[in-house]
Motif scaffolding. Structure first.
Motif, PDB file in Angstrom:
ATOM      1  N   ALA A  17      11.611  -3.125-116.657  1.00  8.84           N
ATOM      2  CA  ALA A  17      12.039  -3.752-115.405  1.00  8.84           C
ATOM      3  C   ALA A  17      12.884  -2.770-114.608  1.00  8.84           C
ATOM      4  O   ALA A  17      13.729  -2.067-115.166  1.00  8.84           O
ATOM      5  CB  ALA A  17      12.833  -5.028-115.679  1.00  8.84           C
ATOM      6  N   PHE A  18      12.615  -2.728-113.323  1.00  9.08           N
ATOM      7  CA  PHE A  18      13.370  -1.864-112.412  1.00  9.08           C
ATOM      8  C   PHE A  18      13.527  -2.633-111.103  1.00  9.08           C
ATOM      9  O   PHE A  18      12.881  -2.324-110.101  1.00  9.08           O
ATOM     10  CB  PHE A  18      12.605  -0.562-112.196  1.00  9.08           C
ATOM     11  N   PRO A  19      14.381  -3.655-111.081  1.00 12.47           N
ATOM     12  CA  PRO A  19      14.482  -4.551-109.917  1.00 12.47           C
ATOM     13  C   PRO A  19      14.789  -3.838-108.611  1.00 12.47           C
ATOM     14  O   PRO A  19      14.250  -4.206-107.562  1.00 12.47           O
ATOM     15  CB  PRO A  19      15.614  -5.508-110.310  1.00 12.47           C
ATOM     16  N   LEU A  20      15.664  -2.830-108.657  1.00 16.69           N
ATOM     17  CA  LEU A  20      16.031  -2.125-107.422  1.00 16.69           C
ATOM     18  C   LEU A  20      14.806  -1.493-106.774  1.00 16.69           C
ATOM     19  O   LEU A  20      14.582  -1.634-105.567  1.00 16.69           O
ATOM     20  CB  LEU A  20      17.076  -1.047-107.732  1.00 16.69           C
ATOM     21  N   TYR A  21      14.000  -0.835-107.575  1.00 13.24           N
ATOM     22  CA  TYR A  21      12.795  -0.166-107.060  1.00 13.24           C
ATOM     23  C   TYR A  21      11.764  -1.190-106.582  1.00 13.24           C
ATOM     24  O   TYR A  21      11.198  -1.055-105.492  1.00 13.24           O
ATOM     25  CB  TYR A  21      12.201   0.721-108.149  1.00 13.24           C
ATOM     26  N   VAL A  22      11.530  -2.209-107.392  1.00  8.86           N
ATOM     27  CA  VAL A  22      10.519  -3.218-107.061  1.00  8.86           C
ATOM     28  C   VAL A  22      10.859  -3.933-105.763  1.00  8.86           C
ATOM     29  O   VAL A  22       9.989  -4.160-104.904  1.00  8.86           O
ATOM     30  CB  VAL A  22      10.371  -4.230-108.219  1.00  8.86           C
ATOM     31  N   GLU A  23      12.120  -4.290-105.593  1.00 10.61           N
ATOM     32  CA  GLU A  23      12.523  -4.985-104.365  1.00 10.61           C
ATOM     33  C   GLU A  23      12.472  -4.050-103.163  1.00 10.61           C
ATOM     34  O   GLU A  23      12.135  -4.470-102.051  1.00 10.61           O
ATOM     35  CB  GLU A  23      13.936  -5.559-104.528  1.00 10.61           C
ATOM     36  N   ALA A  24      12.784  -2.781-103.375  1.00 11.49           N
ATOM     37  CA  ALA A  24      12.788  -1.823-102.265  1.00 11.49           C
ATOM     38  C   ALA A  24      11.388  -1.636-101.691  1.00 11.49           C
ATOM     39  O   ALA A  24      11.203  -1.666-100.466  1.00 11.49           O
ATOM     40  CB  ALA A  24      13.359  -0.489-102.729  1.00 11.49           C
ATOM     41  N   ILE A  25      10.394  -1.449-102.565  1.00 11.22           N
ATOM     42  CA  ILE A  25       9.047  -1.159-102.049  1.00 11.22           C
ATOM     43  C   ILE A  25       8.414  -2.374-101.381  1.00 11.22           C
ATOM     44  O   ILE A  25       7.411  -2.237-100.669  1.00 11.22           O
ATOM     45  CB  ILE A  25       8.118  -0.619-103.160  1.00 11.22           C
ATOM     46  N   ARG A  26       8.998  -3.545-101.588  1.00  6.20           N
ATOM     47  CA  ARG A  26       8.514  -4.723-100.859  1.00  6.20           C
ATOM     48  C   ARG A  26       8.731  -4.573 -99.359  1.00  6.20           C
ATOM     49  O   ARG A  26       8.025  -5.181 -98.546  1.00  6.20           O
ATOM     50  CB  ARG A  26       9.237  -5.979-101.347  1.00  6.20           C
ATOM     51  N   PHE A  27       9.705  -3.735 -98.973  1.00  4.39           N
ATOM     52  CA  PHE A  27      10.037  -3.551 -97.558  1.00  4.39           C
ATOM     53  C   PHE A  27       9.506  -2.222 -97.020  1.00  4.39           C
ATOM     54  O   PHE A  27       9.940  -1.758 -95.969  1.00  4.39           O
ATOM     55  CB  PHE A  27      11.559  -3.616 -97.367  1.00  4.39           C
ATOM     56  N   ALA A  28       8.575  -1.617 -97.731  1.00  9.55           N
ATOM     57  CA  ALA A  28       8.070  -0.295 -97.344  1.00  9.55           C
ATOM     58  C   ALA A  28       7.393  -0.312 -95.976  1.00  9.55           C
ATOM     59  O   ALA A  28       7.371   0.709 -95.279  1.00  9.55           O
ATOM     60  CB  ALA A  28       7.099   0.220 -98.396  1.00  9.55           C
ATOM     61  N   PHE A  29       6.839  -1.453 -95.583  1.00 16.68           N
ATOM     62  CA  PHE A  29       6.105  -1.533 -94.318  1.00 16.68           C
ATOM     63  C   PHE A  29       6.798  -2.482 -93.328  1.00 16.68           C
ATOM     64  O   PHE A  29       6.149  -3.079 -92.468  1.00 16.68           O
ATOM     65  CB  PHE A  29       4.667  -1.975 -94.584  1.00 16.68           C
ATOM     66  N   HIS A  30       8.098  -2.561 -93.474  1.00 10.63           N
ATOM     67  CA  HIS A  30       8.898  -3.404 -92.584  1.00 10.63           C
ATOM     68  C   HIS A  30       8.775  -2.908 -91.145  1.00 10.63           C
ATOM     69  O   HIS A  30       8.628  -1.710 -90.891  1.00 10.63           O
ATOM     70  CB  HIS A  30      10.361  -3.382 -93.027  1.00 10.63           C
ATOM     71  N   GLU A  31       8.820  -3.841 -90.192  1.00  5.92           N
ATOM     72  CA  GLU A  31       8.660  -3.470 -88.785  1.00  5.92           C
ATOM     73  C   GLU A  31       9.822  -2.628 -88.271  1.00  5.92           C
ATOM     74  O   GLU A  31       9.666  -1.877 -87.296  1.00  5.92           O
ATOM     75  CB  GLU A  31       8.515  -4.730 -87.928  1.00  5.92           C
ATOM     76  N   GLU A  32      10.982  -2.721 -88.913  1.00  5.79           N
ATOM     77  CA  GLU A  32      12.142  -1.951 -88.490  1.00  5.79           C
ATOM     78  C   GLU A  32      12.110  -0.569 -89.149  1.00  5.79           C
ATOM     79  O   GLU A  32      12.079  -0.439 -90.367  1.00  5.79           O
ATOM     80  CB  GLU A  32      13.427  -2.683 -88.880  1.00  5.79           C
ATOM     81  N   SER A  33      12.130   0.483 -88.325  1.00  8.29           N
ATOM     82  CA  SER A  33      11.997   1.843 -88.848  1.00  8.29           C
ATOM     83  C   SER A  33      13.154   2.241 -89.757  1.00  8.29           C
ATOM     84  O   SER A  33      12.963   3.003 -90.716  1.00  8.29           O
ATOM     85  CB  SER A  33      11.889   2.836 -87.690  1.00  8.29           C
ATOM     86  N   MET A  34      14.351   1.745 -89.487  1.00 13.58           N
ATOM     87  CA  MET A  34      15.498   2.104 -90.324  1.00 13.58           C
ATOM     88  C   MET A  34      15.350   1.538 -91.735  1.00 13.58           C
ATOM     89  O   MET A  34      15.785   2.158 -92.713  1.00 13.58           O
ATOM     90  CB  MET A  34      16.800   1.598 -89.685  1.00 13.58           C
ATOM     91  N   VAL A  35      14.719   0.378 -91.852  1.00 14.89           N
ATOM     92  CA  VAL A  35      14.466  -0.204 -93.167  1.00 14.89           C
ATOM     93  C   VAL A  35      13.455   0.658 -93.919  1.00 14.89           C
ATOM     94  O   VAL A  35      13.635   0.969 -95.109  1.00 14.89           O
ATOM     95  CB  VAL A  35      13.946  -1.651 -93.040  1.00 14.89           C
ATOM     96  N   ARG A  36      12.392   1.073 -93.240  1.00 16.69           N
ATOM     97  CA  ARG A  36      11.396   1.936 -93.871  1.00 16.69           C
ATOM     98  C   ARG A  36      12.006   3.263 -94.319  1.00 16.69           C
ATOM     99  O   ARG A  36      11.691   3.782 -95.393  1.00 16.69           O
ATOM    100  CB  ARG A  36      10.224   2.194 -92.918  1.00 16.69           C
TER     101      ARG A  36
END
Length: 249
Positions: A17-36
């Motif tokens: 389990a690597f929750p930090l990584y798994v949750e982060a890549i969920r936002f890889a294609f977020h509409e906000e560029s700063m999030v990406r």
């Protein structure tokens, strides 16, 4: 980067389990560029740690789908750029140029990210990205466009295709990728397969002999081209400046 407080392992020292990584890549294609941007910074830190267990975790299913999705997202950006260029050629407007430049910046940002991910040296990750670029973009869209062929109703203008090919080869400096594109310009696409070039950084996965990907069991950095009905000798070896070998059959 100390990952011990972010991952959970088992008795076999495998990351389960690597929750930090798994949750982060969920936002890889977020509409906000700063999030990406934040997601990319975090993932690159993970890939560059060089921990074998972590490398195996990120390059195994289902987490490896992240890299495939990156290329699919990039494919959509390329098709979108082509639409912008075609629209600008038909209906010239002042905002067209700025829109195209913005799209180009996004495309180049993604390519630099691909390059950074591959440079982390996780073999299977480099293979997935390189093969996905070939299978989803270069082979089905860009190369046929240079021959004025539409694929599944989708056609990218030759000028856009040429720009994208040059951009990919300029930024993603992978010798095998460049060799494959060069070979494809002279040989039928079905005539060759390639292995991806990567410097080892931990986990090296075993090849599945039953898989149908572009990674047969050849030495790393090797491109194999099969040319049917060739009048030349049955086999010749070409040595490049870096000492890697290309085999023509």
């Amino acid at each position: 980067m100390d990952l011990t407080k972010y991952v959970a392992g088992n008795a076999l020292d495998e990351v389960v389990a690597f929750p930090l990584y798994v949750e982060a890549i969920r936002f890889a294609f977020h509409e906000e560029s700063m999030v990406r941007t934040a997601v990319r910074a975090l993932t690159l830190n993970v890939y560059h740690v060089g921990d074998e267990c972590v490398n195996k975790y990120v390059s195994s299913a289902p987490h490896a789908d992240y890299f495939l999705n990156l290329v699919k997202f990039f494919q959509k950006q390329c098709i979108s750029l082509n639409a912008l260029v075609l629209d600008a050629s038909k209906n010239s407007r002042p905002e067209s140029t700025s829109t195209i430049f913005s799209s180009v910046d996004d495309i180049e940002d993604n390519l630099y990210y691909f390059s950074d991910v591959i440079s982390a040296g996780i073999p299977d990750v480099g293979r997935i990205l390189t093969d996905s670029i070939l299978k989803l973009l270069i082979f089905p869209l860009l190369l046929p466009s240079l021959r004025s062929e539409a694929v599944d109703g989708t056609k990218i203008a030759s000028i856009t295709s040429l720009y994208l090919l040059c951009c990919i080869l300029r930024i993603v400096k992978i010798k095998d990728l460049a060799n494959t594109v060069a070979a494809a310009l002279f040989c039928p696409l079905e005539a060759f397969t390639s292995t991806s070039e990567a410097k080892l950084n931990g986990h090296m996965p075993k090849q599945n002999p039953d898989s149908d990907d572009l990674s047969p069991e050849f030495p790393p950095g090797c491109l194999r081209v099969a040319i049917p009905n060739s009048s030349c000798s049955s086999e010749s070896h070409l040595e490049d400046v870096n000492g890697s070998q290309s085999t023509l059959r």
